[in-house]
Design an enzyme around this catalytic site. Structure first.
Site, PDB file in Angstrom:
ATOM      1  N   ARG A 205       8.763 -18.348 -19.330  1.00  0.00           N
ATOM      2  CA  ARG A 205       9.737 -18.495 -20.406  1.00  0.00           C
ATOM      3  C   ARG A 205      11.121 -18.900 -19.892  1.00  0.00           C
ATOM      4  O   ARG A 205      11.939 -19.430 -20.658  1.00  0.00           O
ATOM      5  CB  ARG A 205       9.858 -17.195 -21.195  1.00  0.00           C
ATOM      6  CG  ARG A 205       8.623 -16.856 -22.011  1.00  0.00           C
ATOM      7  CD  ARG A 205       8.759 -15.518 -22.696  1.00  0.00           C
ATOM      8  NE  ARG A 205       7.582 -15.238 -23.505  1.00  0.00           N
ATOM      9  CZ  ARG A 205       7.446 -15.600 -24.773  1.00  0.00           C
ATOM     10  NH1 ARG A 205       8.429 -16.252 -25.367  1.00  0.00           N
ATOM     11  NH2 ARG A 205       6.346 -15.315 -25.438  1.00  0.00           N
TER      12      ARG A 205
ATOM     13  N   LEU B  90       2.742 -22.385 -13.910  1.00  0.00           N
ATOM     14  CA  LEU B  90       2.734 -21.448 -12.792  1.00  0.00           C
ATOM     15  C   LEU B  90       4.026 -21.509 -11.977  1.00  0.00           C
ATOM     16  O   LEU B  90       4.575 -22.577 -11.717  1.00  0.00           O
ATOM     17  CB  LEU B  90       1.542 -21.746 -11.887  1.00  0.00           C
ATOM     18  CG  LEU B  90       0.164 -21.687 -12.553  1.00  0.00           C
ATOM     19  CD1 LEU B  90      -0.925 -21.950 -11.529  1.00  0.00           C
ATOM     20  CD2 LEU B  90      -0.064 -20.341 -13.238  1.00  0.00           C
ATOM     21  N   HIS B  91       4.480 -20.335 -11.575  1.00  0.00           N
ATOM     22  CA  HIS B  91       5.666 -20.209 -10.727  1.00  0.00           C
ATOM     23  C   HIS B  91       5.322 -19.295  -9.549  1.00  0.00           C
ATOM     24  O   HIS B  91       4.164 -18.889  -9.374  1.00  0.00           O
ATOM     25  CB  HIS B  91       6.852 -19.671 -11.530  1.00  0.00           C
ATOM     26  CG  HIS B  91       6.550 -18.431 -12.330  1.00  0.00           C
ATOM     27  ND1 HIS B  91       6.229 -17.225 -11.746  1.00  0.00           N
ATOM     28  CD2 HIS B  91       6.505 -18.212 -13.672  1.00  0.00           C
ATOM     29  CE1 HIS B  91       6.035 -16.315 -12.681  1.00  0.00           C
ATOM     30  NE2 HIS B  91       6.180 -16.891 -13.868  1.00  0.00           N
ATOM     31  N   ALA B  92       6.337 -18.971  -8.755  1.00  0.00           N
ATOM     32  CA  ALA B  92       6.100 -18.187  -7.538  1.00  0.00           C
ATOM     33  C   ALA B  92       5.532 -16.808  -7.845  1.00  0.00           C
ATOM     34  O   ALA B  92       4.816 -16.232  -7.019  1.00  0.00           O
ATOM     35  CB  ALA B  92       7.402 -18.054  -6.737  1.00  0.00           C
TER      36      ALA B  92
ATOM     37  N   SER C 190       9.479 -15.908 -14.773  1.00  0.00           N
ATOM     38  CA  SER C 190       8.682 -15.978 -15.999  1.00  0.00           C
ATOM     39  C   SER C 190       8.600 -17.425 -16.434  1.00  0.00           C
ATOM     40  O   SER C 190       9.563 -18.187 -16.274  1.00  0.00           O
ATOM     41  CB  SER C 190       9.336 -15.141 -17.111  1.00  0.00           C
ATOM     42  OG  SER C 190       8.722 -15.390 -18.360  1.00  0.00           O
TER      43      SER C 190
ATOM     44  N   GLY D 259      -0.642 -20.415 -17.489  1.00  0.00           N
ATOM     45  CA  GLY D 259      -0.183 -21.677 -16.938  1.00  0.00           C
ATOM     46  C   GLY D 259       1.315 -21.707 -16.712  1.00  0.00           C
ATOM     47  O   GLY D 259       1.982 -20.676 -16.678  1.00  0.00           O
TER      48      GLY D 259
ATOM     49  N   GLN E 170       1.981  -4.019 -20.435  1.00  0.00           N
ATOM     50  CA  GLN E 170       0.723  -4.769 -20.420  1.00  0.00           C
ATOM     51  C   GLN E 170      -0.212  -4.231 -19.349  1.00  0.00           C
ATOM     52  O   GLN E 170      -1.420  -4.064 -19.581  1.00  0.00           O
ATOM     53  CB  GLN E 170       1.000  -6.248 -20.163  1.00  0.00           C
ATOM     54  CG  GLN E 170      -0.269  -7.080 -19.953  1.00  0.00           C
ATOM     55  CD  GLN E 170       0.047  -8.537 -19.706  1.00  0.00           C
ATOM     56  OE1 GLN E 170       0.377  -9.257 -20.636  1.00  0.00           O
ATOM     57  NE2 GLN E 170      -0.047  -8.974 -18.451  1.00  0.00           N
TER      58      GLN E 170
ATOM     59  N   HIS F 174       3.293 -16.066 -10.248  1.00  0.00           N
ATOM     60  CA  HIS F 174       1.844 -16.267 -10.361  1.00  0.00           C
ATOM     61  C   HIS F 174       1.212 -16.460  -8.986  1.00  0.00           C
ATOM     62  O   HIS F 174       0.136 -15.909  -8.684  1.00  0.00           O
ATOM     63  CB  HIS F 174       1.538 -17.514 -11.198  1.00  0.00           C
ATOM     64  CG  HIS F 174       1.962 -17.428 -12.617  1.00  0.00           C
ATOM     65  ND1 HIS F 174       2.961 -18.206 -13.142  1.00  0.00           N
ATOM     66  CD2 HIS F 174       1.509 -16.660 -13.641  1.00  0.00           C
ATOM     67  CE1 HIS F 174       3.114 -17.937 -14.420  1.00  0.00           C
ATOM     68  NE2 HIS F 174       2.246 -17.002 -14.757  1.00  0.00           N
TER      69      HIS F 174
ATOM     70  N   GLN G 274       3.630  -6.568 -11.964  1.00  0.00           N
ATOM     71  CA  GLN G 274       4.254  -5.330 -12.440  1.00  0.00           C
ATOM     72  C   GLN G 274       5.341  -5.595 -13.479  1.00  0.00           C
ATOM     73  O   GLN G 274       5.715  -4.682 -14.219  1.00  0.00           O
ATOM     74  CB  GLN G 274       4.845  -4.564 -11.258  1.00  0.00           C
ATOM     75  CG  GLN G 274       3.808  -4.021 -10.296  1.00  0.00           C
ATOM     76  CD  GLN G 274       4.417  -3.395  -9.054  1.00  0.00           C
ATOM     77  OE1 GLN G 274       5.640  -3.369  -8.891  1.00  0.00           O
ATOM     78  NE2 GLN G 274       3.565  -2.929  -8.150  1.00  0.00           N
TER      79      GLN G 274
END
Length: 280
Positions: free
Chosen positions: A186, A32-34, A184, A30, A152, A36, A147
């Protein structure tokens, strides 16, 4: 756009979407940004049905306060996904994903415990476990990751290969702000002062890439990254790792082919990561 809150509803929705063709899944936490949305856009290009999951996964957080402070804005996320043309959103509660008595974990025992896994112990075990659950619930043909989360992505590829999962892992280039900072969720937690200096991560990677492509050894490029970030007092470098892009073994000295550079740093207690793949 259908919002599914239970495993049963999600599976029934995917069953109906199957009549359209292939299904793509974009797992998110969740906020969400560009970045995502670039994953969503790629999924929409390559599939006839697209599902996005929004689930802040508790098992990949080592610090309970970090989990509690993770940004959430479901209504804004729904608006972005519906405008993009997503067919369904999976928004489960924790007890839908981790049922009572749940005791099974999934772990890539090597990849989960090296490099960035040393900075965040248990993180990749939580990621592998929740992604396995989401893949089993949704059953997509293709699943999409950025990427930026370089290790991950390697963990998930290895997991899918080792467990013979019938899904194709797609990766999408890192989305960046105008000043080069990797997007991000964050980033929203950074103070204005820390946000202003956070692009030092990208600058350090650019300097290292230029040196490597000019023929420098990996150790010299690592020193450039360290000195670039050390020059920024508000950045606290946590790790610099160079890996063979194909094997994920540690890379040293001169190289031929492709390597991945992964860095992580704290900005006022907020851990940010970035990466760059370099070929020569």
């Amino acid at each position: 756009m259908k919002i599914c809150r239970t495993v049963e509803d999600m599976r029934a929705t995917v069953h109906a979407l199957r009549t359209k063709g292939e299904i793509g899944l974009v797992p998110t936490m969740g906020a969400l940004h560009a970045g995502h949305m670039s994953l969503v856009a790629q999924a929409l290009k390559e599939n006839q049905g697209v599902v996005t999951s929004i689930f802040v996964n508790p098992t990949q957080f080592g610090d309970p306060s970090d989990l509690e402070k993770y940004p959430r804005d479901d209504d804004a996320d729904f608006a972005k996904l519906e405008a993009a043309g997503v067919d369904a959103v999976f928004l489960p509660s924790v007890d839908q994903v981790y049922t009572d008595g749940d005791e099974t974990i999934v772990e890539t025992t090597g990849l989960a415990n090296v490099f960035h896994g040393l900075v965040r112990p248990g993180h990749f075990r939580g990621v592998a476990t929740v992604v396995t659950k989401l893949l089993n619930i949704v059953g997509p043909d293709q699943v999409y990751f950025g990427q930026k989360d370089y290790q991950q992505l390697a963990v998930i590829r290895r997991m899918v290969q080792d467990l013979h999962m019938p899904v194709v892992v797609r990766d999408v280039p890192t989305a960046r702000d105008t000043d080069g900072l990797a997007l991000s969720s964050r980033n929203a937690r950074l103070t204005p002062e820390h946000r202003a200096v956070a692009p030092v991560l990208n600058r350090a990677l650019v300097v290292a890439e230029e040196a490597l492509q000019g023929g420098a050894a990996i150790e010299y490029a690592a020193d450039l990254i360290k000195s670039t970030i050390a020059a920024e007092p508000l950045a606290d470098l946590q790790a610099v790792d160079f890996v063979d892009a194909a094997t994920f073994d540690q890379a040293t000295g001169d190289f031929c082919g492709a390597i991945g550079i992964m860095i992580s740093a704290l900005f006022g207690g907020i851990l940010l990561i970035d990466q760059r793949e370099v070929t020569r």
